[in-house]
Motif scaffolding. Sequence first.
Motif, short mmCIF file in Angstrom:
data_model
loop_
_atom_site.label_atom_id
_atom_site.label_comp_id
_atom_site.label_asym_id
_atom_site.label_seq_id
_atom_site.Cartn_x
_atom_site.Cartn_y
_atom_site.Cartn_z
N PRO A 1 -4.42 -9.52 -0.12
CA PRO A 1 -2.77 -9.33 0.40
C PRO A 1 -2.26 -7.91 0.72
O PRO A 1 -2.32 -7.25 -0.35
N VAL A 2 -2.29 -8.01 1.97
CA VAL A 2 -1.72 -5.66 1.19
C VAL A 2 -0.27 -6.42 0.93
O VAL A 2 0.34 -7.23 1.15
N ARG A 3 -0.03 -5.14 -0.15
CA ARG A 3 1.17 -4.33 -0.91
C ARG A 3 0.72 -2.93 -0.90
O ARG A 3 0.06 -2.07 -1.51
N ILE A 4 2.22 -2.67 -0.05
CA ILE A 4 2.61 -1.06 -0.08
C ILE A 4 4.17 -1.20 -0.77
O ILE A 4 4.95 -1.31 0.62
N PRO A 5 5.07 -0.48 -1.98
CA PRO A 5 5.80 -0.08 -1.86
C PRO A 5 6.26 1.06 -1.04
O PRO A 5 5.60 2.01 -0.99
N VAL A 6 7.31 0.99 -0.73
CA VAL A 6 7.46 1.95 0.27
C VAL A 6 8.98 2.98 -0.84
O VAL A 6 9.39 2.92 -1.10
N LEU A 7 8.09 4.09 -0.61
CA LEU A 7 8.73 5.30 -1.51
C LEU A 7 9.73 5.89 -1.09
O LEU A 7 10.60 6.43 -1.47
N GLY A 8 9.41 5.91 0.13
CA GLY A 8 10.14 6.56 1.68
C GLY A 8 10.65 6.14 2.58
O GLY A 8 9.22 6.04 3.43
N ARG A 9 11.39 6.76 3.31
CA ARG A 9 11.40 6.24 5.07
C ARG A 9 11.54 7.56 6.17
O ARG A 9 12.99 8.13 4.69
N TYR A 10 11.52 7.96 6.74
CA TYR A 10 12.05 8.69 8.27
C TYR A 10 11.97 8.47 9.24
O TYR A 10 11.03 7.69 9.67
N ASP B 1 10.64 9.92 13.01
CA ASP B 1 9.95 10.32 14.14
C ASP B 1 9.07 9.71 15.04
O ASP B 1 8.11 9.20 15.18
N ARG B 2 10.10 8.74 16.03
CA ARG B 2 9.94 8.98 17.09
C ARG B 2 9.42 7.36 16.84
O ARG B 2 8.48 6.38 17.53
N GLY B 3 10.00 6.47 16.24
CA GLY B 3 9.72 5.27 15.53
C GLY B 3 9.93 5.58 13.98
O GLY B 3 10.01 6.68 13.54
N THR B 4 9.87 4.19 12.72
CA THR B 4 10.55 4.44 11.40
C THR B 4 8.99 4.09 11.26
O THR B 4 8.08 3.98 10.93
N ILE B 5 8.89 6.11 10.41
CA ILE B 5 7.40 6.15 8.75
C ILE B 5 7.62 5.76 8.06
O ILE B 5 8.57 6.45 7.20
N ALA B 6 6.94 4.78 7.33
CA ALA B 6 7.17 4.13 6.08
C ALA B 6 5.77 5.27 5.01
O ALA B 6 5.09 5.36 5.25
N MET B 7 6.35 4.57 4.09
CA MET B 7 5.42 6.15 2.71
C MET B 7 5.05 4.86 1.47
O MET B 7 6.43 4.74 0.84
N GLY B 8 4.12 5.17 1.22
CA GLY B 8 3.70 4.38 0.31
C GLY B 8 2.55 4.65 -0.51
O GLY B 8 1.64 5.28 0.57
N GLY C 1 11.99 1.03 -2.10
CA GLY C 1 12.44 -0.02 -2.72
C GLY C 1 11.33 -1.43 -2.42
O GLY C 1 10.53 -2.41 -3.14
N PHE C 2 11.35 -1.22 -0.54
CA PHE C 2 10.29 -2.90 0.31
C PHE C 2 9.79 -3.17 -0.15
O PHE C 2 8.48 -1.75 -0.49
N VAL C 3 9.02 -3.76 -0.15
CA VAL C 3 7.56 -3.76 0.56
C VAL C 3 6.51 -4.34 1.76
O VAL C 3 7.59 -5.55 1.87
N ILE C 4 5.41 -3.62 1.90
CA ILE C 4 5.31 -3.66 2.91
C ILE C 4 4.14 -4.96 2.86
O ILE C 4 3.80 -4.58 2.16
N CYS C 5 4.08 -5.76 3.11
CA CYS C 5 3.08 -7.41 3.45
C CYS C 5 2.49 -7.36 4.06
O CYS C 5 2.93 -7.94 5.60
N SER C 6 1.18 -8.23 3.71
CA SER C 6 0.19 -9.30 5.44
C SER C 6 0.91 -10.63 4.48
O SER C 6 1.71 -10.88 3.08
N LYS C 7 0.64 -11.63 5.10
CA LYS C 7 0.98 -13.17 5.37
C LYS C 7 -0.43 -13.79 4.37
O LYS C 7 -1.52 -13.05 4.28
N PRO C 8 -0.37 -14.00 3.03
CA PRO C 8 1.20 -14.80 2.76
C PRO C 8 1.87 -13.45 1.44
O PRO C 8 1.81 -12.14 1.10
#
Length: 221
Positions: free
Chosen positions: A56-65, A67-74, A133-140
């Motif tokens: 399953p996908v796990r991407i801890p969010v390091l930052g965001r900004y 740019d014609r939408g929300t871009i998450a960095m991780g 600190g949020f985490v981008i995940c796929s299910k589960p």
Amino acid sequence: LPISGLGGANVKDEVDPAVCPWWKKSYTNGDNNTSVGTLIGLLDTIELKERVPDAPVRIPVLGRYTDRGTIAMGKVESGTIRAGMKVVLMPTRNEYKVEGVWANEEPVLAARPGENVLVKLGGGCAVEDCQKGFVICSKPPCRAVSKMICDIALLDMPDSCQIMTAGFGAIFHCHCCEEECTITKIFETTNAKGQVNKKAQYAKLGMRVKCMIEVARTVPV
């Protein structure tokens, strides 16, 4: 593993038994968690576990900004992130669609574990909905908790407070997240001699502690 960076003893070549007579018997018996006599020899035997691209996908969010939408960095810690897939943002459990993925600032169709990425989140994701600190995940998705039982080592303490008791406040760090936390209960302590106290009321510097930690806000783990 005893070494001397200045003299090079036990770094590449094994230390002279006249200098350290106990070491050969120690590593031959497998004491001190090693059966190798030198530092480089030990490093050569370490097996690194590969990250799993099918997990399953796990991407801890390091930052965001924005740019014609929300871009998450991780950084992709596991799984494979692809444009068009649906993801869950923990700990809020909101679902969003991945509208774009960039690796090294180049648009890509997918990104695998170990790659630093930018992920554009659609589906109404505002910049305040995606925090460090949020985490981008796929299910589960991963778990999100506000209380946890931890084994910790007391390596440093404030000069104004040299003991830790229930009610002690600190900052909890887990991947990219930082949250205020409180030690709510101490279950047991272990001192430097290995003596365990299962009725401990406090802990001092140098001890290992099993305790309950409560964070101010739910964190993904």
